[in-house]
Design an enzyme around this catalytic site. Structure first.
Site, PDB file in Angstrom:
ATOM      1  N   HIS A 270      86.073  43.113  27.737  1.00 26.79           N
ATOM      2  CA  HIS A 270      84.732  42.500  27.675  1.00 26.79           C
ATOM      3  C   HIS A 270      83.732  43.630  27.400  1.00 26.79           C
ATOM      4  CE1 HIS A 270      81.733  39.536  28.381  1.00 26.79           C
ATOM      5  NE2 HIS A 270      81.910  39.266  29.647  1.00 26.79           N
ATOM      6  N   HIS A 309      87.614  38.666  18.705  1.00 30.60           N
ATOM      7  CA  HIS A 309      86.747  37.917  19.615  1.00 30.60           C
ATOM      8  C   HIS A 309      87.330  36.541  19.840  1.00 30.60           C
ATOM      9  CE1 HIS A 309      83.079  36.189  21.310  1.00 30.60           C
ATOM     10  NE2 HIS A 309      82.734  37.435  21.570  1.00 30.60           N
ATOM     11  N   ASP A 365      80.820  45.512  20.164  1.00 29.15           N
ATOM     12  CA  ASP A 365      81.109  46.797  20.796  1.00 29.15           C
ATOM     13  C   ASP A 365      81.579  47.870  19.823  1.00 29.15           C
ATOM     14  OD1 ASP A 365      80.556  46.112  23.499  1.00 29.15           O
ATOM     15  OD2 ASP A 365      82.357  44.891  23.514  1.00 29.15           O
TER      16      ASP A 365
HETATM   17  N1  CMC Z   1      93.637  44.720  18.113  1.00 31.90           N
HETATM   18  C1  CMC Z   1      94.861  44.310  17.705  1.00 31.90           C
HETATM   19  N2  CMC Z   1      95.283  43.049  17.778  1.00 31.90           N
HETATM   20  C2  CMC Z   1      94.440  42.149  18.281  1.00 31.90           C
HETATM   21  C3  CMC Z   1      93.143  42.489  18.737  1.00 31.90           C
HETATM   22  C4  CMC Z   1      92.764  43.833  18.631  1.00 31.90           C
HETATM   23  N3  CMC Z   1      91.555  44.225  19.032  1.00 31.90           N
HETATM   24  N4  CMC Z   1      92.523  41.385  19.201  1.00 31.90           N
HETATM   25  C5  CMC Z   1      93.392  40.373  19.054  1.00 31.90           C
HETATM   26  N5  CMC Z   1      94.544  40.833  18.506  1.00 31.90           N
HETATM   27  C6  CMC Z   1      95.719  40.031  18.110  1.00 31.90           C
HETATM   28  C7  CMC Z   1      96.585  39.701  19.322  1.00 31.90           C
HETATM   29  O1  CMC Z   1      97.571  40.664  19.526  1.00 31.90           O
HETATM   30  C8  CMC Z   1      97.129  38.353  18.919  1.00 31.90           C
HETATM   31  O2  CMC Z   1      98.158  38.571  17.991  1.00 31.90           O
HETATM   32  P1  CMC Z   1      99.491  37.661  18.053  1.00 31.90           P
HETATM   33  O3  CMC Z   1      99.010  36.281  17.694  1.00 31.90           O
HETATM   34  O4  CMC Z   1     100.408  38.269  17.038  1.00 31.90           O
HETATM   35  O5  CMC Z   1     100.009  37.742  19.451  1.00 31.90           O
HETATM   36  C9  CMC Z   1      95.980  37.695  18.164  1.00 31.90           C
HETATM   37  O6  CMC Z   1      95.237  38.791  17.612  1.00 31.90           O
HETATM   38  C10 CMC Z   1      95.080  36.826  19.041  1.00 31.90           C
HETATM   39  O7  CMC Z   1      94.622  37.626  20.115  1.00 31.90           O
HETATM   40  P2  CMC Z   1      94.344  37.097  21.585  1.00 31.90           P
HETATM   41  O8  CMC Z   1      94.511  38.237  22.540  1.00 31.90           O
HETATM   42  O9  CMC Z   1      95.159  35.860  21.839  1.00 31.90           O
HETATM   43  O10 CMC Z   1      92.833  36.646  21.455  1.00 31.90           O
HETATM   44  P3  CMC Z   1      91.824  36.392  22.638  1.00 31.90           P
HETATM   45  O11 CMC Z   1      90.857  35.420  22.145  1.00 31.90           O
HETATM   46  O12 CMC Z   1      92.543  36.074  23.909  1.00 31.90           O
HETATM   47  O13 CMC Z   1      91.153  37.840  22.865  1.00 31.90           O
HETATM   48  C11 CMC Z   1      89.696  39.672  22.782  1.00 31.90           C
HETATM   49  C12 CMC Z   1      89.889  38.188  22.455  1.00 31.90           C
HETATM   50  C13 CMC Z   1      88.245  40.071  22.524  1.00 31.90           C
HETATM   51  C14 CMC Z   1      89.987  39.924  24.291  1.00 31.90           C
HETATM   52  C15 CMC Z   1      90.646  40.516  21.914  1.00 31.90           C
HETATM   53  O14 CMC Z   1      90.349  40.316  20.544  1.00 31.90           O
HETATM   54  C16 CMC Z   1      90.626  41.994  22.262  1.00 31.90           C
HETATM   55  O15 CMC Z   1      91.351  42.424  23.172  1.00 31.90           O
HETATM   56  N6  CMC Z   1      89.786  42.831  21.557  1.00 31.90           N
HETATM   57  C17 CMC Z   1      89.640  44.210  21.896  1.00 31.90           C
HETATM   58  C18 CMC Z   1      88.683  44.365  23.061  1.00 31.90           C
HETATM   59  C19 CMC Z   1      87.252  44.126  22.633  1.00 31.90           C
HETATM   60  O16 CMC Z   1      86.787  44.666  21.644  1.00 31.90           O
HETATM   61  N7  CMC Z   1      86.525  43.365  23.474  1.00 31.90           N
HETATM   62  C20 CMC Z   1      85.110  43.088  23.234  1.00 31.90           C
HETATM   63  C21 CMC Z   1      84.849  41.656  22.913  1.00 31.90           C
HETATM   64  S1  CMC Z   1      83.208  41.369  22.240  1.00 31.90           S
HETATM   65  C22 CMC Z   1      82.120  41.746  23.509  1.00 31.90           C
HETATM   66  C23 CMC Z   1      82.305  40.957  24.723  1.00 31.90           C
HETATM   67  O17 CMC Z   1      82.419  39.721  24.652  1.00 31.90           O
HETATM   68  O18 CMC Z   1      82.298  41.529  25.783  1.00 31.90           O
END
Ligand code: CMC
Length: 430
Positions: A270, A309, A365
Site C-alpha cells: 500500500h 493496482h 508510488d
Molecule cells: N510486479 C510483478 N507482478 C505483479 C505486480 C508487480 N508489481 N503486481 C501484480 N503482479 C502480478 C501478480 O503476480 C499476478 O500475476 P499472476 O496472475 O501470474 O499470479 C497478477 O499480476 C495480479 O496480481 P495480484 O497480486 O492478484 O493483484 P492485486 O490486485 O491483489 O494487487 C497490488 C495489487 C498493488 C498489491 C500489486 O499490484 C502489487 O503488489 N504492486 C506492488 C506494490 C505497489 O506498488 N503498491 C502500491 C499500490 S498503489 C498505492 C496504494 O494504493 O497504496
C-alpha cells in the site's frame, strides 16, 4: 431503490426454487442472498469474497476511480484540474464538504486549520522519547493514536461540531507530527509551525528551517508539494480507508481510528510501496541491470514495486501528473539520477508481455519517492508523506460512514472449515 425491470433471477439447482433479486446500480445486496435456503432452518446463502475483490461495502459521493479508463475525480472534479488549479486546503474543503469553497469560506477554513497546527508540549515530549533511529511512520502512527488522550471530547462522534473540531485538529496537526518525526530521525530540534505560511509552505518550514528568523519556502517546491498532497488526498475504498471505516464503525474516536488507517497504509503493498520503490531503484543501480531485474520479477522472485493496482488496469492518472511535477522540482533541487533508471524501467516493463497481459502500469508510488528524495527526504519518510494528505480522505470517509443510516459496526462473516465438535484431550493422551 431498484427499477422495475432491473432484477436478477437466480435458480437454486439444489431445490429448483427461483428467486428474483433487485439490482441497484449494477449491484445486488448480499443480504438478498440470505433467503436462498435448502431447509427452513438453514442460515441462508452468503457471498464469499476474500480481499473484497468484488464487494462494495458502502455507497459514497466522495471519490470516483474508474480503473479501466484511468480516471480519478474528487466530488466530480478531475484530478488533473485540481492539481493544476487548486491547493491542499481548498481541495481538502471540497473532499470534506462536497463543494469548492467561495472566498469567504476558504479564508475561514484556512484560519480554522492553521490555528490548530501547534502540538501540546507533552505530545512533543512523547515524540522525543522515541529511539534516535525510530522509523518516522511508527512515530506518526503512535502519535496520532496518542492525540486521543489529549482530546477526550473526540469520543462524542455523534456531535457534528465536535466531529468538525477533531477534523480540523487532525488536518492541522499531521504536518507537525510528520515534520517532528523527520527532525527526530535526523537529530534536529523540532521547528514550530509558522501559520503565516500556506499549508504546504508551513510543512516545508517545519522540515527545513535552520537558524534563519523566517523560513521562506521555494515557490516551486511549495507548489509541487501542494500537487502531491492533492494527488494523495483520497482514493475511495482502499486498504487504509477500509480500515478507517471499519475501525470507525465501532464508534471509537477518530484519532484511534486514524492510527489504524495509517498502520494499514504503512504496508509495502500500500503506501509503503514508495519506500520500496527507491530501495529497488538503488539496488538496480544502473540501466544495464534492468533486464536481469525484469527477469527476476517475471520469474516470481520479486515484485516490480510501484507497478500494478487492484483497481487501475490502465496508467494511474496520479503517476502521470507526478512525472510532470518531477521536472519542476528537479529545476530547483537538481536531477535525481534514480529518475533515469525509473523511466527506462517503465519503458521496458510497458513493452513486456508479462506486464502488458496483466495490465500492470506505474501507480502513484512509482515516481513520488524520486521527488521526495530530491527534496532531501530520507526514504523512511515516504509513507509519512502519503499518510499526511490522506488524513483528509480518511476523515471525509469516516464522516460519511457515520452519517450513513445503513452503516453499522463492520463485522464480516466467514466460511468455517475447521473441526466439528470434539472432546478435550488430556495432555497424557495427546
Ligand atoms: N510486479 C510483478 N507482478 C505483479 C505486480 C508487480 N508489481 N503486481 C501484480 N503482479 C502480478 C501478480 O503476480 C499476478 O500475476 P499472476 O496472475 O501470474 O499470479 C497478477 O499480476 C495480479 O496480481 P495480484 O497480486 O492478484 O493483484 P492485486 O490486485 O491483489 O494487487 C497490488 C495489487 C498493488 C498489491 C500489486 O499490484 C502489487 O503488489 N504492486 C506492488 C506494490 C505497489 O506498488 N503498491 C502500491 C499500490 S498503489 C498505492 C496504494 O494504493 O497504496
Amino acid at each position: 431503490m431498484a427499477k422495475n425491470n432491473e432484477t436478477l433471477t437466480i435458480i437454486d439447482n439444489r431445490t429448483g426454487k427461483e428467486y428474483e433479486i433487485p439490482i441497484w446500480e449494477d449491484t445486488i445486496r448480499a443480504m438478498d442472498l440470505r433467503q436462498i435456503k435448502v431447509n427452513e432452518d438453514d442460515f441462508g446463502m452468503m457471498s464469499y469474497d476474500p480481499a473484497y475483490k468484488n464487494t462494495a461495502n458502502t455507497k459514497s459521493t466522495i471519490t470516483l476511480v474508474d480503473g479501466e479508463k484511468g480516471i480519478l475525480r474528487y466530488r466530480g472534479y478531475p484530478i488533473d484540474q485540481l492539481a493544476q488549479n487548486s491547493n491542499t486546503l481548498e481541495t481538502a474543503y471540497l473532499v470534506l464538504f462536497g463543494e469548492l469553497p467561495n472566498e469567504k469560506e476558504l479564508d475561514q477554513w484556512v484560519y480554522d486549520i492553521m490555528h490548530h497546527t501547534i502540538l501540546h508540549e507533552s505530545l512533543k515530549s512523547l515524540m522525543h522519547a522515541f529511539r534516535y533511529d525510530a522509523h518516522p511512520m511508527g512515530m506518526f502512527i503512535s502519535t496520532v493514536a496518542a492525540l486521543s488522550t489529549f482530546y477526550p471530547g473526540a469520543k462524542k462522534i455523534d456531535n457534528p461540531e465536535k466531529r468538525l473540531l477533531q477534523i480540523q485538529r487532525l488536518i492541522a496537526k499531521v504536518p507537525t507530527i510528520a515534520a517532528f518525526s523527520y527532525r527526530h530521525s535526523v537529530g534536529l530540534p523540532y521547528a514550530y509551525p509558522d501559520n503565516d505560511l500556506s499549508y504546504a509552505g508551513n510543512f516545508l518550514n517545519m522540515m527545513y528551517k535552520m537558524t534563519e528568523m523566517k523560513y521562506k519556502p521555494h515557490p516551486a517546491l511549495e507548489k509541487a508539494l501542494d500537487v502531491l498532497f492533492i494527488l494523495h488526498m483520497d482514493h475511495e475504498q482502499n486498504c487504509g480507508t477500509a480500515a478507517m471505516r471499519g475501525i470507525g464503525s465501532s464508534q471509537v474516536d477518530p484519532y484511534s481510528a486514524m492510527a489504524g488507517a495509517a498502520a494499514a497504509l504503512y504496508g509495502p503493498l500500500h503506501g509503503g510501496a514508495n519506500e520500496r520503490v527507491l530501495s529497488m531503484l538503488s539496488k538496480i543501480g544502473s540501466k544495464d541491470n534492468i533486464p536481469d531485474f525484469i527477469e527476476s520479477v517475471k520469474n516470481g522472485e520479486q515484485r516490480l514495486m510501484g507497478f500494478g493496482h487492484r483497481v487501475y488496469k490502465n496508467y494511474d492518472p496520479r503517476a502521470k501528473i507526478i512525472k510532470g511535477v518531477a521536472d519542476d522540482v528537479f529545476k530547483v533541487t537538481g536531477r535525481n539520477p534514480m529518475l533515469d533508471i525509473a523511466i527506462e524501467l517503465e519503458g521496458i516493463a510497458l513493452e513486456d508481455e508479462y506486464f502488458v497481459s496483466r495490465k500492470l502500469y506505474p501507480n502513484v508510488d512509482f515516481y513520488s519517492g524520486i521527488i521526495y528524495q530530491a527534496m532531501g527526504l530520507p526514504i523512511s519518510m515516504f509513507p509519512v508523506m502519503f499518510a499526511l494528505p490522506r488524513t483528509v480522505g480518511w476523515l471525509a470517509q469516516w464522516q460519511e460512514m457515520l452519517t450513513d443510516d445503513e452503516q453499522k459496526i463492520a463485522r464480516p462473516r466467514q466460511v468455517y472449515l475447521g473441526e466439528g465438535e470434539r472432546d478435550f484431550v488430556p495432555m497424557n493422551k495427546r
